[in-house]
Each structure stands twice: as structure tokens, then as C-alpha cells.
Design a protein around this motif. Sequence first.
Motif, short mmCIF file in Angstrom:
data_model
loop_
_atom_site.label_atom_id
_atom_site.label_comp_id
_atom_site.label_asym_id
_atom_site.label_seq_id
_atom_site.Cartn_x
_atom_site.Cartn_y
_atom_site.Cartn_z
N ALA A 97 35.03 29.01 40.29
CA ALA A 97 36.03 28.10 39.73
C ALA A 97 36.81 27.41 40.84
CB ALA A 97 36.96 28.85 38.80
N CYS A 98 37.22 28.16 41.85
CA CYS A 98 37.94 27.57 42.99
C CYS A 98 37.06 26.57 43.72
CB CYS A 98 38.40 28.66 43.95
SG CYS A 98 39.74 29.70 43.33
N ASN A 99 35.80 26.94 43.95
CA ASN A 99 34.88 26.04 44.64
C ASN A 99 34.64 24.77 43.83
OD1 ASN A 99 34.62 27.79 46.79
ND2 ASN A 99 32.72 28.69 46.06
N GLY A 100 34.55 24.92 42.50
CA GLY A 100 34.37 23.75 41.66
C GLY A 100 35.53 22.78 41.76
N LEU A 101 36.74 23.33 41.78
CA LEU A 101 37.92 22.47 41.89
C LEU A 101 37.99 21.78 43.24
CD1 LEU A 101 40.66 24.63 40.15
CD2 LEU A 101 39.59 22.53 39.29
N VAL A 107 44.04 28.84 39.47
CA VAL A 107 42.90 29.64 39.03
C VAL A 107 43.38 31.08 38.99
CG1 VAL A 107 40.53 30.35 39.50
CG2 VAL A 107 41.27 28.05 40.11
N SER A 108 43.33 31.68 37.80
CA SER A 108 43.82 33.03 37.59
C SER A 108 42.69 33.90 37.05
CB SER A 108 44.97 32.99 36.57
OG SER A 108 45.30 34.29 36.14
N THR A 109 42.48 35.05 37.66
CA THR A 109 41.51 36.02 37.16
C THR A 109 42.24 37.33 36.92
OG1 THR A 109 39.68 34.95 38.30
CG2 THR A 109 39.34 37.23 37.63
N VAL A 110 42.11 37.84 35.69
CA VAL A 110 42.86 39.02 35.28
C VAL A 110 41.96 40.03 34.57
CG1 VAL A 110 45.03 37.75 35.05
CG2 VAL A 110 43.54 38.01 33.07
N PHE A 111 42.40 41.29 34.58
CA PHE A 111 41.78 42.34 33.77
C PHE A 111 42.47 42.30 32.41
CE2 PHE A 111 41.96 46.89 32.40
CZ PHE A 111 40.61 47.01 32.09
N LEU A 112 41.70 42.13 31.35
CA LEU A 112 42.28 41.99 30.01
C LEU A 112 42.77 43.32 29.44
CD1 LEU A 112 39.68 39.50 28.54
CD2 LEU A 112 42.01 38.98 29.30
N GLY A 113 42.12 44.41 29.82
CA GLY A 113 42.56 45.71 29.34
C GLY A 113 42.00 46.10 27.98
N LEU A 114 41.45 45.15 27.26
CA LEU A 114 40.86 45.40 25.94
C LEU A 114 39.51 44.70 25.84
CD1 LEU A 114 43.97 44.66 23.71
CD2 LEU A 114 43.06 46.91 24.26
N ALA A 150 43.31 38.07 40.95
CA ALA A 150 43.28 36.95 41.90
C ALA A 150 44.04 35.77 41.31
CB ALA A 150 41.85 36.56 42.22
N LEU A 151 44.73 35.03 42.18
CA LEU A 151 45.43 33.82 41.78
C LEU A 151 45.38 32.86 42.96
CD1 LEU A 151 47.23 32.24 39.77
CD2 LEU A 151 49.20 33.33 40.88
N ASP A 152 44.86 31.65 42.72
CA ASP A 152 44.78 30.63 43.75
C ASP A 152 45.27 29.31 43.17
OD1 ASP A 152 43.34 31.73 46.22
OD2 ASP A 152 42.04 32.41 44.60
N GLN A 153 45.83 28.47 44.05
CA GLN A 153 46.25 27.14 43.65
C GLN A 153 45.39 26.13 44.38
OE1 GLN A 153 50.40 26.23 44.16
NE2 GLN A 153 50.15 24.14 43.42
N GLU A 212 38.91 37.94 32.70
CA GLU A 212 39.00 36.53 32.34
C GLU A 212 39.45 35.70 33.52
OE1 GLU A 212 40.83 35.10 28.48
OE2 GLU A 212 42.45 34.69 29.92
N THR A 213 38.74 34.59 33.75
CA THR A 213 39.15 33.59 34.73
C THR A 213 39.56 32.35 33.96
OG1 THR A 213 37.68 34.42 36.47
CG2 THR A 213 38.39 32.12 36.65
N ALA A 214 40.72 31.81 34.29
CA ALA A 214 41.21 30.61 33.63
C ALA A 214 41.74 29.63 34.66
CB ALA A 214 42.32 30.96 32.64
N ILE A 215 41.54 28.35 34.37
CA ILE A 215 42.10 27.28 35.20
C ILE A 215 43.21 26.63 34.39
CG2 ILE A 215 41.67 25.08 36.36
CD1 ILE A 215 38.75 25.95 36.69
N PHE A 216 44.40 26.66 34.94
CA PHE A 216 45.57 26.06 34.30
C PHE A 216 45.99 24.82 35.07
CE2 PHE A 216 45.72 30.62 33.53
CZ PHE A 216 45.90 30.68 32.17
N ASP A 217 46.24 23.75 34.35
CA ASP A 217 46.71 22.51 34.94
C ASP A 217 48.23 22.47 34.82
OD1 ASP A 217 47.51 19.79 35.34
OD2 ASP A 217 45.46 19.14 34.85
N ARG A 218 48.91 22.42 35.95
CA ARG A 218 50.37 22.46 35.94
C ARG A 218 50.97 21.28 35.16
NH1 ARG A 218 52.56 22.36 41.68
NH2 ARG A 218 52.09 20.16 41.45
#
Length: 90
Positions: free
Chosen positions: A62-66, A11-18, A2-5, A32-38
Motif C-alpha cells: 500500500a505504501c509503495n502504491g501511494l 497507511v494503517s495496519t492493525v490487528f483486529l482482535g476478532l 504499522a502507521l506511515d504517512q 487490516e490495512t487501510a489507507i485514509f485520506d486526510r
Amino acid sequence: MALDQVGNKFVSTVFLGLDHSFGFGGPPPLFETAIFDRDDRANIDMWRYSTWDEAMAGHKAACNGLTSGLTRKELEQARVVIEGLVRNKH
């Protein structure tokens, strides 16, 4: 997964694979879900989860929090609560 702006944040959520527990026990954090500030690339909030469902719920939270306008401190308090719920589930 998932990726939302939201404004200038992503807000990016990814499968880490490890397994990122590095032998410290507990369920393996595979997502992992991460929030990146452009505008401030050093300012990253991040949460890890063991299941797809937890990761998707974390992404949504995370999206709702933002969009709710929570401060960084309030997001951190929410993260502590969420992580406590995840730990108690296992």
C-alpha cells in the motif's frame, strides 16, 4: 502494527482482535490495512489478511502504491491481484 504517512494519506495496519469472516468460511481475516485520506475522510481503501506476514506485506504494498503515484483504479486492480494470491495460498 504499522502507521506511515505518504503525502496527505495515512497507511494503517492493525490487528483486529476478532475474526471478521462472520462465519462465511475461509481463513479468518485478523489484520487490516487501510489507507485514509486526510482531506477526504469518506475515501478509504482497505484490505484484510489472515497472517502477520500477509498484513505487513500488504502494508508495504500500500505504501509503495501511494509513493509510485498509482491511481485509485490501479490500486484496486493491485488489490484484486493481491487478494487472489492470498486466496490461492490457502
